[in-house]
Each structure stands twice: as C-alpha cells, then as structure tokens.
Design a protein around this motif. Structure first.
Motif, PDB file in Angstrom:
ATOM      1  N   UNK A 109      33.196   8.415 -29.245  1.00 36.42           N
ATOM      2  CA  UNK A 109      33.007   7.162 -29.989  1.00 36.42           C
ATOM      3  C   UNK A 109      33.589   5.983 -29.206  1.00 36.42           C
ATOM      4  N   UNK A 110      32.774   4.981 -28.970  1.00 38.76           N
ATOM      5  CA  UNK A 110      33.317   3.814 -28.279  1.00 38.76           C
ATOM      6  C   UNK A 110      33.363   2.620 -29.230  1.00 38.76           C
ATOM      7  N   UNK A 111      33.730   1.471 -28.688  1.00 39.63           N
ATOM      8  CA  UNK A 111      33.948   0.296 -29.544  1.00 39.63           C
ATOM      9  C   UNK A 111      32.695  -0.125 -30.301  1.00 39.63           C
ATOM     10  N   UNK A 112      31.536   0.146 -29.713  1.00 42.95           N
ATOM     11  CA  UNK A 112      30.297  -0.192 -30.415  1.00 42.95           C
ATOM     12  C   UNK A 112      30.190   0.571 -31.726  1.00 42.95           C
TER      13      UNK A 112
ATOM     14  N   UNK B  28      30.267  -0.819 -35.551  1.00 45.30           N
ATOM     15  CA  UNK B  28      29.142  -0.502 -36.427  1.00 45.30           C
ATOM     16  C   UNK B  28      29.620   0.084 -37.761  1.00 45.30           C
ATOM     17  N   UNK B  29      30.546   1.027 -37.680  1.00 39.67           N
ATOM     18  CA  UNK B  29      31.073   1.665 -38.899  1.00 39.67           C
ATOM     19  C   UNK B  29      31.751   0.629 -39.796  1.00 39.67           C
ATOM     20  N   UNK B  30      32.578  -0.208 -39.193  1.00 39.95           N
ATOM     21  CA  UNK B  30      33.313  -1.200 -39.980  1.00 39.95           C
ATOM     22  C   UNK B  30      32.380  -2.247 -40.582  1.00 39.95           C
TER      23      UNK B  30
ATOM     24  N   UNK C 141      37.789  -5.444 -37.489  1.00 36.85           N
ATOM     25  CA  UNK C 141      36.447  -4.912 -37.209  1.00 36.85           C
ATOM     26  C   UNK C 141      36.470  -3.880 -36.081  1.00 36.85           C
ATOM     27  N   UNK C 142      37.566  -3.862 -35.319  1.00 39.57           N
ATOM     28  CA  UNK C 142      37.644  -2.954 -34.164  1.00 39.57           C
ATOM     29  C   UNK C 142      38.590  -1.782 -34.396  1.00 39.57           C
ATOM     30  N   UNK C 143      39.135  -1.696 -35.588  1.00 37.66           N
ATOM     31  CA  UNK C 143      40.135  -0.666 -35.884  1.00 37.66           C
ATOM     32  C   UNK C 143      39.558   0.271 -36.938  1.00 37.66           C
ATOM     33  N   UNK C 144      39.601   1.562 -36.653  1.00 38.42           N
ATOM     34  CA  UNK C 144      39.121   2.509 -37.656  1.00 38.42           C
ATOM     35  C   UNK C 144      40.118   2.583 -38.800  1.00 38.42           C
ATOM     36  N   UNK C 145      39.633   2.651 -40.036  1.00 40.03           N
ATOM     37  CA  UNK C 145      40.543   2.801 -41.175  1.00 40.03           C
ATOM     38  C   UNK C 145      41.407   4.033 -40.981  1.00 40.03           C
TER      39      UNK C 145
ATOM     40  N   UNK D  88      45.184  -0.095 -27.768  1.00 39.87           N
ATOM     41  CA  UNK D  88      43.908  -0.021 -28.481  1.00 39.87           C
ATOM     42  C   UNK D  88      43.226  -1.384 -28.370  1.00 39.87           C
ATOM     43  N   UNK D  89      41.907  -1.369 -28.350  1.00 43.56           N
ATOM     44  CA  UNK D  89      41.170  -2.623 -28.175  1.00 43.56           C
ATOM     45  C   UNK D  89      41.538  -3.660 -29.239  1.00 43.56           C
ATOM     46  N   UNK D  90      41.700  -3.203 -30.484  1.00 44.81           N
ATOM     47  CA  UNK D  90      41.997  -4.173 -31.549  1.00 44.81           C
ATOM     48  C   UNK D  90      43.327  -4.883 -31.319  1.00 44.81           C
TER      49      UNK D  90
END
Lengths: 71, 71
Positions: A1-4, A8-10, A65-69, B61-63
């Motif tokens: 999984x990359x930043x794209x 997208x998920x967020x 937007x770039x951080x996974x929950x 991390x990118x964020x």
C-alpha cells in the motif's frame, strides 16, 4: 500500500461520513469529478494543492488524509 | 501559512536533524537539488510521489511532513 491508496481510503471514508457524492466533493473542492474518481481509486499521486482543497471541504487537517486510522 | 510552508518547515527541520545537506537528501530521494531547494522555500505544491520519497529518506511517515510539531 502506498500513499495513493492511503489517500483513496481516507477520501472515501470521510466523504461518506459527510454524506457527499463524488460530484458534491469535486464541485466544492474545485476539481474535476473524473480526477477525483481516479484519486479515490488510488490511480494518481495528487499534489498538495489538491489535498489542501479536499481537506478544506472535508473539514479535516491535510495530514489526516495521509494517515491511516489507528496508525 | 499553507501546506507548502508546513512542508518546507518540516523538511528543513528533519533534514537538519539527520545532518543531511540538500544535496544528500535530493540524491537519496532521487529528486533534483534545485527542486528540493524550491520545496524547502515553500514555492511548490509537491506531489505525493515526492513526499513519499522524502519521507522514506528522512525515516518518518509521510503525514508527519504535513503536520506542524505540537499541532
């Protein structure tokens, strides 16, 4: 999984939480609906300009937007 | 202050913390030195592709590149 993919998920999660369609979000953020659709599929590395606009409409900080929950 | 400025501040801070020159960071992240210089001056809205590369070299991390310390 990359930043794209993270973006997208967020985007999908936050857009649904605000009950916005892709058309709604694209219109408010002043991006094209087709571009937004591709970003939500993880096809593009968006620029910070776009991320800033999308975050503004979704009322979150751009970095969220770039951080996974739960990360 | 917009996202360009936040990115610029964080890049300079993290690069100095790792005692890297602009040349070092640009080389490791495979971006041009002049482009990195402009990003560190807040001139450009970088793309997520670039941010991903820079975060990788800086080992964050990118964020974290888009969040002001203490925010």
């Amino acid at each position: 999984m990359d930043l794209r993919d993270v973006l997208a998920i967020n985007l999908r999660r936050l857009r649904h939480a605000k009950e916005l369609s892709q058309d709604d979000l694209a219109y408010e953020a002043e991006v094209s609906r087709s571009y937004l659709s591709q970003i939500e599929k993880g096809k593009y590395y968006a620029s910070l300009k776009i991320i800033e606009k999308l975050a503004g409409v979704l009322e979150v900080e751009a970095w969220e937007l770039l951080k996974l929950p739960g990360e």
